[in-house]
Design an enzyme around this catalytic site. Structure first.
Site: not given
Length: 462
Positions: A322-323, A326, A402
């Site tokens: 997920h990070e 970004h 997100e």
């Protein structure tokens, strides 16, 4: 009659009262939103049916009481802060502190012509006042609320030492940066706003670069993630999306709080990943002395739960997916661009407004127009309506980012592990999964848990 009286007021008085009215309007709006969410905490006594498979009754009740305590604390601390700010404005606190700062610098033989030195003295006095008035609230939050709900890991001595260290480090950064900024504004001529913006851009990039290497270690211990399966998997995943990873650290966040986190930093080809020890099931000190608990979510009452805190390796990799999403989707760069566009606009408008003596008169400066005071008045008070709108827009954008980062992790085949990690982290941090729609829309930069699970395609995790 009242309207006629208001219209006949001098322009500086109109500005002053407009600032006060807007400040209290924002406060009342925030208080109303908090009331709506607090009502959710009070009335939602049982686990909603759609959450039955992912949250047990005990955890739900703990999170409800924790968030209720935090909301009540936020109400009183917010009311105090708003009242304090209003009294400071009404009784001329800003010009008073400026005069005291002038008295201090005069004792060193520096007159009013040494405005930058007086500005630095003003900053020290103002931040000292803020630190002392905020300390009781911080102590209460840490040693009553966080302690009550099992998050605080600090002693009072550690807390106070930490507070002093933070104040000193802040001053070591704030004072030289402010003095250079004021100097640039003074000598920059008609285009000073361009030079001031470039300077603040450079400072922000330097701070982001050095923070985790030189500033954060002053407060927490950073150690390289040991060689092993997790590190190999992280490096492999980074390589698969061409993320230029150079180091992976574990930070000892558990000595301060049992809340968990992870982030990456660095520019160009020098990226680092930082994992809180509380995020890692195998590293969290809170797991080492705890006894296993009985799993109440399954029919088999003898089945043991996972450890009390943190995520297993596949779940950690999903969180990092997920990070890294970004980064891969350009969210970090987009946020920097938006921030710098906003910074440039604010400096430009500051250059337009700084010559308006009525702005200074509105806040009690009738005979002088200090640059630092001008920065504070314009950026903090005059721009406050714009800042509120911008903040809301950034919250909406953050939620979109997100969802996109979650989707990226799902595309890497880690949807199931990310769902599991989100549920565990929600439990570890006692996040309450039910939110008032208006409060959520205004405040939540991250989507609520259920929305994220639905988007990932799973709301039924054991």
């Amino acid at each position: 009659m009242l309207m006629e009286t208001i219209l006949n007021l001098p322009i500086e008085n109109k500005i002053f009262y407009a600032v006060l009215v807007f400040s209290w309007t924002v406060y009342l709006w925030e208080a109303y939103l908090a009331y709506r969410q607090r009502r959710i905490y009070r009335l939602t006594m049982h686990v909603p049916q759609e959450l039955g498979k992912i949250m047990d009754t005990d955890t739900f009740e703990k999170s409800r009481l924790y968030q209720l305590d935090k909301s009540n604390f936020s109400f009183w601390s917010g009311l105090y802060s708003e009242t304090e700010g209003t009294l400071i404005l009404l009784f001329g606190g800003i010009p008073f502190v400026w005069k005291v700062a002038g008295t201090v610098t005069a004792r060193f033989g520096l007159g009013p012509e040494y405005e930058i030195f007086q500005s630095l003295s003003f900053l020290i006095l103002a931040t000292l006042f803020s630190a002392f008035t905020g300390l009781p609230w911080s102590i209460y939050n840490t040693f009553v609320i966080e302690e009550k709900h099992g998050f605080n890991q600090q002693t009072l001595g550690f807390f106070l030492k930490d507070a002093v260290k933070k104040f000193i480090v802040t001053q070591c950064i704030l004072l030289p940066v402010t003095s250079l900024l004021l100097y640039i504004i003074k000598i920059g001529g008609d285009f000073f706003f361009i030079y001031a913006w470039l300077f603040t851009l450079g400072v922000s990039l330097v701070l982001v670069t050095i923070y985790a290497d030189y500033i954060a270690p002053l407060f927490d211990k950073f150690t390289p993630l040991p060689e092993g399966e997790l590190k190999e998997e992280i490096e492999s995943m980074s390589k698969s999306i061409s993320f230029p990873l150079t180091k992976v650290y574990v930070v000892e966040g558990s000595k301060r709080s049992s809340h968990s986190n992870a982030y990456f930093y660095g520019f160009f080809k020098n990226k680092r990943i930082v994992l809180f020890d509380t995020l890692l099931e195998d590293y969290s000190p809170l797991n080492k002395d705890g006894e296993p608990e009985i799993d109440t979510l399954t029919e088999d009452k003898s089945k043991l739960k996972n450890k009390k805190q943190g995520c297993n390796n596949p779940e950690v990799l999903a969180v990092l997916g997920h990070e890294l999403g970004h980064w891969k989707l350009g969210h970090t760069v987009k946020n920097i661009v938006i921030s710098q566009m906003n910074s440039f606009l604010c400096f430009f408008l500051f250059a337009v407004l700084i010559g308006q003596k009525e702005l200074f008169m509105a806040f009690g400066f009738y005979n002088s127009q200090p640059t630092l005071i001008g920065l504070m008045i314009i950026f903090q008070f005059i721009f406050s309506p714009y800042n509120e709108v911008l903040s809301f827009c950034l919250t909406v954008l953050s939620r979109r980012f997100e969802f996109q980062a979650d989707s990226f992790a799902r595309g890497m085949g880690r949807a199931s592990e990310l769902c599991s990690a989100l549920i565990k982290l929600n439990k570890d941090n006692l996040g309450f999964p039910v939110a008032d729609w208006l409060f959520s829309m205004w405040h939540y930069s991250h989507p609520p848990l259920l929305e994220r699970l639905r988007a990932l395609g799973s709301t039924k995790q054991d």
